[in-house]
Design a protein around this motif. Structure first.
Motif: not given
Length: 276
Positions: A84, A86, A139-141, A195-197, A200-201, A214
């Motif tokens: 994660g 950044s 990163p989330r995806l 799907r990003l919220r 999320d970075e 962000r």
């Protein structure tokens, strides 16, 4: 006196070799339908599988090329991303375009056309058209793609790259660093940005520096020609309640919605939170 019983031998009369015109036409029609069906299936396989395979491979190769040029260790980068991290390096560049179809870019004009009113404040020289100059990571995806100058389909988006709208800000600059990407086919890098919220970075790296944005706002649907979403202070012209009213360092991701159509545009906005 016995009655004589005559045995009759059945005679089979075969018709001539000629087929009826209706039956022949039906047969030809069936052959044509099957052939067309196979061609359509091959086209679907090409669009949904082969173009993704080729584009993803080319995009990852380009990321490796950029990282080698910047003398970045892929191992070190992977560790930072999985934990994660950044931070991502970034260097100037700016350009804008729009794309119709499944390109993922809002049609702020027409495909490959600059957007009037989309301007960024960048002191750096713009990269050459279609040249990759940054790496985008979400990163989330689990997404890693190169960022290239411009949003033309053939030169940028169909390669599986994220395209930088001409005239928008460079990474880390005050203004709007606006990007477009395919939602479906050709690598479909922005397929899951819905799907990003909040929080999320999104990481951007170029030769010179690393930037962390962000996620702040998501506009689920707007018109293809809503050029306000990529302006220096982004705000939707169609849905004015979405956007910003003060200057800042913004990142915008745009793609088509719903999937497999180009009816509307999906927009994700993020703010710069750190740089090094």
């Amino acid at each position: 006196m016995r009655a004589r019983v005559r045995e009759r031998v059945p005679v089979v009369v075969q018709s001539g070799g000629r087929s009826r015109p209706g039956a022949r036409a039906l047969w030809l029609g069936a052959e044509t339908a099957v052939t067309c069906g196979v061609l359509v299936l091959l086209l679907v396989v090409h669009q949904l599988w082969w173009t993704n395979r080729e584009a993803r491979a080319e995009a990852l190769d380009q990321v490796r090329v950029l990282e080698r040029e910047w003398d970045i260790s892929p191992e070190g980068e992977s560790e930072g991303e999985s934990s994660g991290a950044s931070e991502v390096e970034s260097s100037g560049g700016s350009e804008v375009e729009s794309s119709a179809g499944a390109s993922g870019a809002p049609s702020v004009g027409s495909s490959a056309e600059a957007s009037p009113g989309a301007s960024g404040e960048s002191g750096a020289a713009s990269p050459s058209p279609s040249a990759a100059f940054a790496v985008l990571r979400i990163p989330r995806l689990g997404l890693t793609v190169p960022v290239a100058e411009g949003v033309s389909k053939r030169g940028v988006l169909d390669k599986g790259y994220a395209g930088h709208y001409p005239g928008t800000a460079s990474p880390g600059s005050v203004g709007n660093f606006a990007l477009a990407g395919h939602r479906n086919t050709h690598g479909e890098p922005f397929r899951y940005i819905n799907r990003l919220r909040d929080g999320d970075e999104i990481l951007v790296r170029t030769r010179a520096r690393s930037f962390v944005y962000r996620v702040d706002l998501v506009l689920a649907s707007t018109a293809p020609r809503d050029v306000g979403v990529i302006r220096a202070v982004p705000r939707s012209l169609v849905r004015p309640s979405y956007g910003y009213s003060a200057p800042g360092a913004y990142l915008t991701l745009t793609t088509c919605t719903p999937e497999f159509t180009s009816t509307y545009r999906l927009v994700v906005w993020a703010k710069l939170v750190s740089a090094r």
